[in-house]
Write an enzyme that holds these catalytic residues in place. Structure first.
Site, short mmCIF file in Angstrom:
data_model
loop_
_atom_site.label_atom_id
_atom_site.label_comp_id
_atom_site.label_asym_id
_atom_site.label_seq_id
_atom_site.Cartn_x
_atom_site.Cartn_y
_atom_site.Cartn_z
N GLU A 40 0.85 -1.18 0.00
CA GLU A 40 0.00 0.00 0.00
C GLU A 40 0.89 1.23 0.00
O GLU A 40 1.72 1.40 0.90
CB GLU A 40 -0.89 -0.01 1.25
CG GLU A 40 -1.58 1.31 1.55
CD GLU A 40 -2.06 1.41 2.99
OE1 GLU A 40 -2.15 2.55 3.50
OE2 GLU A 40 -2.34 0.37 3.61
N THR A 69 -4.57 5.87 2.62
CA THR A 69 -4.99 7.20 3.06
C THR A 69 -5.83 7.88 1.99
O THR A 69 -5.64 9.07 1.66
CB THR A 69 -3.78 8.08 3.45
OG1 THR A 69 -2.75 7.27 4.04
CG2 THR A 69 -4.18 9.13 4.48
N LYS A 128 -10.09 -2.49 8.11
CA LYS A 128 -8.82 -2.21 8.77
C LYS A 128 -9.11 -1.73 10.19
O LYS A 128 -9.59 -0.62 10.38
CB LYS A 128 -8.06 -1.14 7.99
CG LYS A 128 -6.74 -0.72 8.60
CD LYS A 128 -6.04 0.34 7.78
CE LYS A 128 -6.55 1.73 8.12
NZ LYS A 128 -5.71 2.78 7.48
#
Length: 226
Positions: A40, A69, A128
């Protein structure tokens, strides 16, 4: 691509934050060469969309490149256009909702049971739990008691020593950022990053060889000594 199956098999994904695109790409190449094939790239990295596009273009099909993000709808659209294969958010953001609309598999950040359920109802592929380190592995057991099928991944405060505990508690995978990257994203040695990556893989898969897609050999990525 079934992201949940891929994450469950690989058990770990790296979270890359760097002070510039070239350093971020160096970290990507080092991690792939060391055997971590789900990555990521956080949008807090300068020119992160470019990093995602370049990493995707030079990596083989066994490597998963995602964007982290993702806060806004525009960011979701940009990373999807760059070839990101999944999006990660810290919460149920506009970027999370737009990713689902675009068909980009979503790993949506949450902490409480209410947030976990909301993330799944919005279409997240996995949730998450962040910051996982605040509550520890036992919190995953507590969450999974009323939500036994919730596909949870642990992110935040997870390192090689604790990663197996989160997996044993029911997390499908762990996402590891600063404990793995160390100073590699700001000019630290890539050799040290490679060593930490190998230690992390050994911690999460102590019983035998990697499951899932074949890991590229050294010739499939640029040298980790860049």
């Amino acid at each position: 691509m079934d992201l949940l199956t891929e994450l469950t098999e690989r058990r770990v994904f790296a979270i890359i934050r760097a002070d510039g695109p070239e350093r971020a790409l160096d970290c990507v190449r080092t991690l792939i060469a060391a055997g971590i094939t789900a990555l990521e790239v956080s949008l807090t990295t300068p020119d992160a969309v470019e990093v995602i596009a370049r990493a995707r273009s030079e990596s083989g099909p066994a490597v998963l490149i995602g964007a982290g993000t993702v806060l806004t709808a525009h960011q979701a659209e940009s990373v999807a256009a760059a070839g990101a294969e999944f999006a990660v958010t810290p919460a149920l953001t506009k970027g999370a909702l737009r990713s689902v609309e675009l068909g980009v598999p979503l790993v949506c950040g949450a902490l409480t049971p209410t947030e976990v359920v909301a993330a799944l109802e919005c279409g997240a592929t996995a949730v998450k739990v962040f910051p996982a380190g605040v509550h520890g592995p036992g919190y995953f057991r507590e969450l999974l008691a009323p939500l036994p099928t919730a596909p949870l991944v642990a992110v935040g405060g997870v390192d090689a020593a604790r990663a197996p505990e989160y997996l044993a508690a029911g997390a499908r995978a762990v996402g590891v950022g600063s404990p793995l990257l160390g100073e590699a994203g700001t000019g630290g040695p890539q050799e040290a990053l490679a060593a930490r990556a190998r230690d992390l893989l050994a911690a999460v898969r102590p019983a035998g060889p990697l499951t899932g897609p074949a890991v590229p050999g050294p010739d499939s990525a640029r040298s980790a000594d860049r």
